[in-house]
Design an enzyme around this catalytic site. Structure first.
Site, PDB file in Angstrom:
ATOM      1  N   LYS A 193      -0.814   5.115  -5.642  1.00  0.00           N
ATOM      2  CA  LYS A 193      -1.935   4.943  -6.539  1.00  0.00           C
ATOM      3  C   LYS A 193      -2.764   5.866  -6.732  1.00  0.00           C
ATOM      4  O   LYS A 193      -3.261   6.286  -7.846  1.00  0.00           O
ATOM      5  CB  LYS A 193      -2.662   3.557  -5.970  1.00  0.00           C
ATOM      6  CG  LYS A 193      -1.849   2.398  -5.772  1.00  0.00           C
ATOM      7  CD  LYS A 193      -2.868   1.101  -5.568  1.00  0.00           C
ATOM      8  CE  LYS A 193      -3.335   1.211  -3.858  1.00  0.00           C
ATOM      9  NZ  LYS A 193      -2.420   1.183  -3.122  1.00  0.00           N
ATOM     10  N   GLY A 201      -6.162   5.357   1.905  1.00  0.00           N
ATOM     11  CA  GLY A 201      -5.952   6.654   1.715  1.00  0.00           C
ATOM     12  C   GLY A 201      -5.191   7.282   0.714  1.00  0.00           C
ATOM     13  O   GLY A 201      -4.202   6.831   0.574  1.00  0.00           O
ATOM     14  N   HIS A 202      -6.039   7.846  -0.175  1.00  0.00           N
ATOM     15  CA  HIS A 202      -5.543   8.413  -1.506  1.00  0.00           C
ATOM     16  C   HIS A 202      -5.252   9.988  -1.139  1.00  0.00           C
ATOM     17  O   HIS A 202      -6.380  10.456  -1.018  1.00  0.00           O
ATOM     18  CB  HIS A 202      -6.078   8.030  -2.647  1.00  0.00           C
ATOM     19  CG  HIS A 202      -5.966   6.772  -2.879  1.00  0.00           C
ATOM     20  ND1 HIS A 202      -7.064   5.992  -4.017  1.00  0.00           N
ATOM     21  CD2 HIS A 202      -5.391   5.790  -2.561  1.00  0.00           C
ATOM     22  CE1 HIS A 202      -6.634   4.846  -3.994  1.00  0.00           C
ATOM     23  NE2 HIS A 202      -5.848   4.588  -3.201  1.00  0.00           N
ATOM     24  N   GLN A 233      -5.333  -0.844  -0.782  1.00  0.00           N
ATOM     25  CA  GLN A 233      -4.226  -1.645  -0.313  1.00  0.00           C
ATOM     26  C   GLN A 233      -3.347  -2.169  -1.280  1.00  0.00           C
ATOM     27  O   GLN A 233      -3.266  -1.637  -2.182  1.00  0.00           O
ATOM     28  CB  GLN A 233      -4.789  -2.813   0.763  1.00  0.00           C
ATOM     29  CG  GLN A 233      -5.564  -2.232   2.166  1.00  0.00           C
ATOM     30  CD  GLN A 233      -6.822  -1.783   1.589  1.00  0.00           C
ATOM     31  OE1 GLN A 233      -7.757  -2.405   1.277  1.00  0.00           O
ATOM     32  NE2 GLN A 233      -7.327  -0.592   2.082  1.00  0.00           N
ATOM     33  N   GLY A 238       0.945  -1.231   0.125  1.00  0.00           N
ATOM     34  CA  GLY A 238       0.133   0.038   0.107  1.00  0.00           C
ATOM     35  C   GLY A 238       0.832   1.234  -0.104  1.00  0.00           C
ATOM     36  O   GLY A 238       2.034   1.187   0.038  1.00  0.00           O
ATOM     37  N   ASP A 239       0.399   2.461  -0.242  1.00  0.00           N
ATOM     38  CA  ASP A 239       0.908   3.514  -0.188  1.00  0.00           C
ATOM     39  C   ASP A 239       2.134   3.845  -1.141  1.00  0.00           C
ATOM     40  O   ASP A 239       2.875   4.249  -0.895  1.00  0.00           O
ATOM     41  CB  ASP A 239       1.771   3.826   1.159  1.00  0.00           C
ATOM     42  CG  ASP A 239       0.749   3.546   2.227  1.00  0.00           C
ATOM     43  OD1 ASP A 239      -0.394   4.086   2.171  1.00  0.00           O
ATOM     44  OD2 ASP A 239       1.107   3.047   3.371  1.00  0.00           O
TER      45      ASP A 239
HETATM   46  P1  IMP Z   1      -6.762  -2.969   8.587  1.00  0.00           P
HETATM   47  O1  IMP Z   1      -6.992  -3.030   6.802  1.00  0.00           O
HETATM   48  O2  IMP Z   1      -7.354  -1.785   8.986  1.00  0.00           O
HETATM   49  O3  IMP Z   1      -7.305  -4.272   8.985  1.00  0.00           O
HETATM   50  O4  IMP Z   1      -5.364  -3.109   8.460  1.00  0.00           O
HETATM   51  C1  IMP Z   1      -4.311  -4.230   8.316  1.00  0.00           C
HETATM   52  C2  IMP Z   1      -3.123  -3.961   7.775  1.00  0.00           C
HETATM   53  O5  IMP Z   1      -3.346  -3.495   6.446  1.00  0.00           O
HETATM   54  C3  IMP Z   1      -2.456  -3.058   8.641  1.00  0.00           C
HETATM   55  O6  IMP Z   1      -1.090  -3.497   8.741  1.00  0.00           O
HETATM   56  C4  IMP Z   1      -2.743  -1.781   8.040  1.00  0.00           C
HETATM   57  O7  IMP Z   1      -1.814  -0.723   8.388  1.00  0.00           O
HETATM   58  C5  IMP Z   1      -2.748  -1.925   6.683  1.00  0.00           C
HETATM   59  N1  IMP Z   1      -3.389  -1.300   5.690  1.00  0.00           N
HETATM   60  C6  IMP Z   1      -4.706  -1.340   5.571  1.00  0.00           C
HETATM   61  N2  IMP Z   1      -4.965  -0.193   4.735  1.00  0.00           N
HETATM   62  C7  IMP Z   1      -3.714   0.322   3.980  1.00  0.00           C
HETATM   63  C8  IMP Z   1      -3.569   1.189   2.873  1.00  0.00           C
HETATM   64  O8  IMP Z   1      -4.441   1.778   2.482  1.00  0.00           O
HETATM   65  N3  IMP Z   1      -2.355   1.604   3.047  1.00  0.00           N
HETATM   66  C9  IMP Z   1      -1.273   0.782   3.616  1.00  0.00           C
HETATM   67  N4  IMP Z   1      -1.630  -0.071   4.490  1.00  0.00           N
HETATM   68  C10 IMP Z   1      -2.797  -0.377   4.877  1.00  0.00           C
END
Ligand code: IMP
Length: 388
Positions: free
Chosen positions: A17, A41-42, A182, A13-14
């Site tokens: 995108k 988060g975009h 993600q 992620g990050d």
């Molecule tokens: P959850 O999606 O909130 O259940 O988090 C699960 C894992 O995915 C954690 O390590 C978060 O930091 C990571 N995560 C969830 N969404 C994002 C994203 O959009 N970017 C980066 N990491 C994410």
């Protein structure tokens, strides 16, 4: 040229995108999200304004685009309303003509957020209730959006049968962008379980998360940051805790859009990159944040792992292996020049060109877009045939 393009993250992620998707939306008619929720988060810079969206697809910042929140998402109604208000406040239009929510998406309830905070700390989740909402969906105790809006007049006009809608758009040969949230290594099935999110972030998620048949995904593009970052817990074999890592964190503003947490930084891991190419059947790469590497003397690219004397070249999501994997690096010379104003590949310093070519060569697919800064203008198109 394709009519439908999937954009997926190749790392954790990050990858940037949001910016790439925003760039591609110029020629899109539909932008559809298929997984996750407001854990994403975009950050998009449009018309000089910096806008962060978490749940609403990135096409919302352009006119005449239909934005779809697919059935594969989990939706927090409070967050959706707040985000709609924020986007409107910044001067962008939102109506049922440009934003629709699947009646079959599931609702994140207060209890899901509480449970996420209480039970999932060790996973470093975003604490938005994502996992517990998907738990209820899978155990068939969830509430769907169609049910929820019976008591919510504000959101009701936005709720539609998005499966029929998107398939009509496919028939009409509209340009459709499937917006992944993600990324590959956070995919519940293919990522570093249990340090993953609770949905399918890979290309396969498009089919189930929107009701789109595989044959309709004409082009799959992978977003690869020029180095790697990870928020939350879980293995990151190339993690750096030195000045190079600090350089990436500071220069790349590596702090979460959703939670503000500092992101762990490391050298580019192409063992993972290769895996992402395979899992998603990627056609081309979208490389982001190359400019962040300017100023580093030497650059390293991980091409294999070593564990107990054994060389591993194929990625495995086995934590035992990953946690004890020592990266095998290829070292390249860095460049000192600021590249944020470069308009074409030819203008890049030779060492930057070599770095990009090394990635292409190792992964076996070409670069379609190279990004050298956060603005729409700081985007080089390298291979037009993969774009709308
Ligand atoms: P959850 O999606 O909130 O259940 O988090 C699960 C894992 O995915 C954690 O390590 C978060 O930091 C990571 N995560 C969830 N969404 C994002 C994203 O959009 N970017 C980066 N990491 C994410």
């Amino acid at each position: 040229m394709p009519n439908t393009i999937a954009i997926v993250g190749m790392q954790f992620g990050d990858e940037g995108k949001g910016k790439i998707i925003d760039f591609l939306t110029e020629k899109a008619d539909v932008v559809a999200r298929y997984n996750g929720g407001n854990n994403a988060g975009h950050t998009i810079i449009a018309d000089g304004k910096k806008v962060a969206v978490h749940l609403i697809p990135s096409g919302i910042l352009r006119k005449n685009i239909l934005n779809i929140i697919g059935n594969g998402l989990v939706v927090d109604p409070k967050v959706l309303k707040q985000e709609m208000a924020n986007v409107k406040e910044q001067g962008f239009d939102i109506s049922p003509d440009n934003l629709v929510v699947s009646e079959n998406a599931h609702v994140i309830q207060e209890k899901h957020i509480e449970k996420d905070k209480e039970k999932n700390k060790h996973l470093g989740t975003t604490a938005r209730g994502i996992g517990p909402a998907y738990e209820d969906k899978a155990s068939r105790h969830g509430i769907r959006v169609s049910e929820y809006v019976k008591n919510d007049n504000e959101l009701a006009p936005f709720v539609k049968n998005t499966t029929q809608l998107i398939n009509k758009k496919l028939q009409e040969k509209k340009n459709i962008l499937f917006e992944g949230a993600q990324a590959t290594l956070l995919d519940i099935d293919h990522g570093t379980y249990p340090y993953v999110t609770s949905s399918n972030a890979t290309v396969g998620g498009i089919c189930t998360g929107l009701g789109v048949a595989p044959k309709h995904i004409q082009c799959s593009l992978g977003v690869l940051k020029a180095y790697i970052t990870r928020v939350g817990t879980g293995p990151l074999p190339t993690e750096l805790e030195d000045d190079n890592g600090k350089h990436m964190q500071d220069k790349g503003h590596e702090f979460g859009t959703t939670t503000g947490r500092p992101r762990r930084c490391g050298w580019l891991d192409l063992v993972m990159g290769k895996y992402a190419v395979m899992i998603n059947g990627l056609d081309a790469l979208l490389i982001t944040k190359l400019d962040v590497l300017s100023g580093l003397e030497k650059l390293k690219i991980c091409t294999a792992y070593k564990r107990n004397g054994e060389t591993i070249t194929e990625f495995t999501a086995d934590l035992n292996v990953l946690e004890n994997a020592e990266p095998v690096y290829e070292e390249l010379n860095g460049w000192q020049e600021d590249i944020t104003q470069c308009k074409s590949f030819d203008e890049l310093p030779d060492n930057a060109k070599t770095y990009v070519k090394k990635i292409e060569e190792f992964l076996g697919i070409p670069v379609a877009i190279l990004s050298v800064g956060p603005d729409r203008e700081q985007t080089m198109i390298m291979k037009e045939e993969f774009l709308f």
